[in-house]
Design a protein around this motif. Structure first.
Motif, PDB file in Angstrom:
ATOM      1  N   ASP A 110       0.849  -1.263  -0.085  1.00  0.00           N
ATOM      2  CA  ASP A 110       0.062   0.129   0.007  1.00  0.00           C
ATOM      3  C   ASP A 110       0.882   1.084   0.038  1.00  0.00           C
ATOM      4  O   ASP A 110       0.385   2.163  -0.535  1.00  0.00           O
ATOM      5  CB  ASP A 110      -0.926  -0.046   1.007  1.00  0.00           C
TER       6      ASP A 110
ATOM      7  N   GLY B 290      -9.303   3.558  -2.036  1.00  0.00           N
ATOM      8  CA  GLY B 290      -9.487   3.502  -0.590  1.00  0.00           C
ATOM      9  C   GLY B 290      -9.498   2.107   0.009  1.00  0.00           C
ATOM     10  O   GLY B 290      -8.555   1.100  -0.342  1.00  0.00           O
ATOM     11  N   ALA B 291     -10.175   1.554   0.931  1.00  0.00           N
ATOM     12  CA  ALA B 291     -10.278   0.394   1.723  1.00  0.00           C
ATOM     13  C   ALA B 291     -10.645  -0.729   0.504  1.00  0.00           C
ATOM     14  O   ALA B 291     -10.214  -1.679   0.648  1.00  0.00           O
ATOM     15  CB  ALA B 291     -11.383   0.387   2.947  1.00  0.00           C
ATOM     16  N   ASP B 292     -11.544  -0.411  -0.516  1.00  0.00           N
ATOM     17  CA  ASP B 292     -11.766  -1.366  -1.469  1.00  0.00           C
ATOM     18  C   ASP B 292     -10.408  -1.700  -2.235  1.00  0.00           C
ATOM     19  O   ASP B 292     -10.147  -2.719  -2.860  1.00  0.00           O
ATOM     20  CB  ASP B 292     -12.900  -0.715  -2.344  1.00  0.00           C
TER      21      ASP B 292
ATOM     22  N   SER C 109      -7.381  -1.675  -1.142  1.00  0.00           N
ATOM     23  CA  SER C 109      -6.690  -2.474  -0.158  1.00  0.00           C
ATOM     24  C   SER C 109      -7.215  -3.948  -0.396  1.00  0.00           C
ATOM     25  O   SER C 109      -6.438  -4.746  -0.276  1.00  0.00           O
ATOM     26  CB  SER C 109      -6.681  -1.856   1.079  1.00  0.00           C
TER      27      SER C 109
END
Length: 132
Positions: free
Chosen positions: A34, A53-55, A57
């Protein structure tokens, strides 16, 4: 503005960046991987479905979860100042954790930007390239 195609040291730096990405992917180190992305970077895990974002990752972790080593080589780099378009040939071949054979390959089209610290970071990571 300066533009280069496969220009000497910049191309070598970009090839090293790709090699580092592969190293971290194969080490299954999502946190370090990341770090090679800008905070708002986009990954396109499936053609036409960009995520951030979190998606982003989660998509990278899912890709790593295939459990087979990646190979990748920088084919071309087009550089304009601190932005570069990368064309990367990659493959994933081996036996997954479930015993299933995996044989995937493609040509990525990625955009990276050199940050203030001199490191290249992904802005757009599109492993399927122009596949629709």
């Amino acid at each position: 503005m300066t533009t280069d195609h496969d220009a000497g040291s910049a191309h070598a730096d970009l090839a090293e960046h790709v090699a580092r990405w592969v190293e971290l992917f194969n080490a299954r180190d999502p946190a370090a991987l990341d770090g090679l992305y800008e905070p708002d970077a986009v990954v396109v895990p499936q053609p036409g479905h960009p995520v951030t974002g979190a998606d982003r990752s989660a998509a990278l972790a899912e890709f790593m979860g295939l459990g087979v080593p990646m190979k990748a080589a920088l084919r071309q780099a087009y550089i304009a100042n601190d932005i570069a378009l990368l064309v990367i040939d990659w493959s994933l071949t081996g036996t997954g954790p479930d015993g299933r054979e995996i044989d995937l390959s493609g040509t990525a089209t990625d955009v990276v930007r050199r940050s203030a610290d001199g490191q290249w970071r992904y802005v757009i990571d599109n492993p399927s390239g122009a596949v629709t």
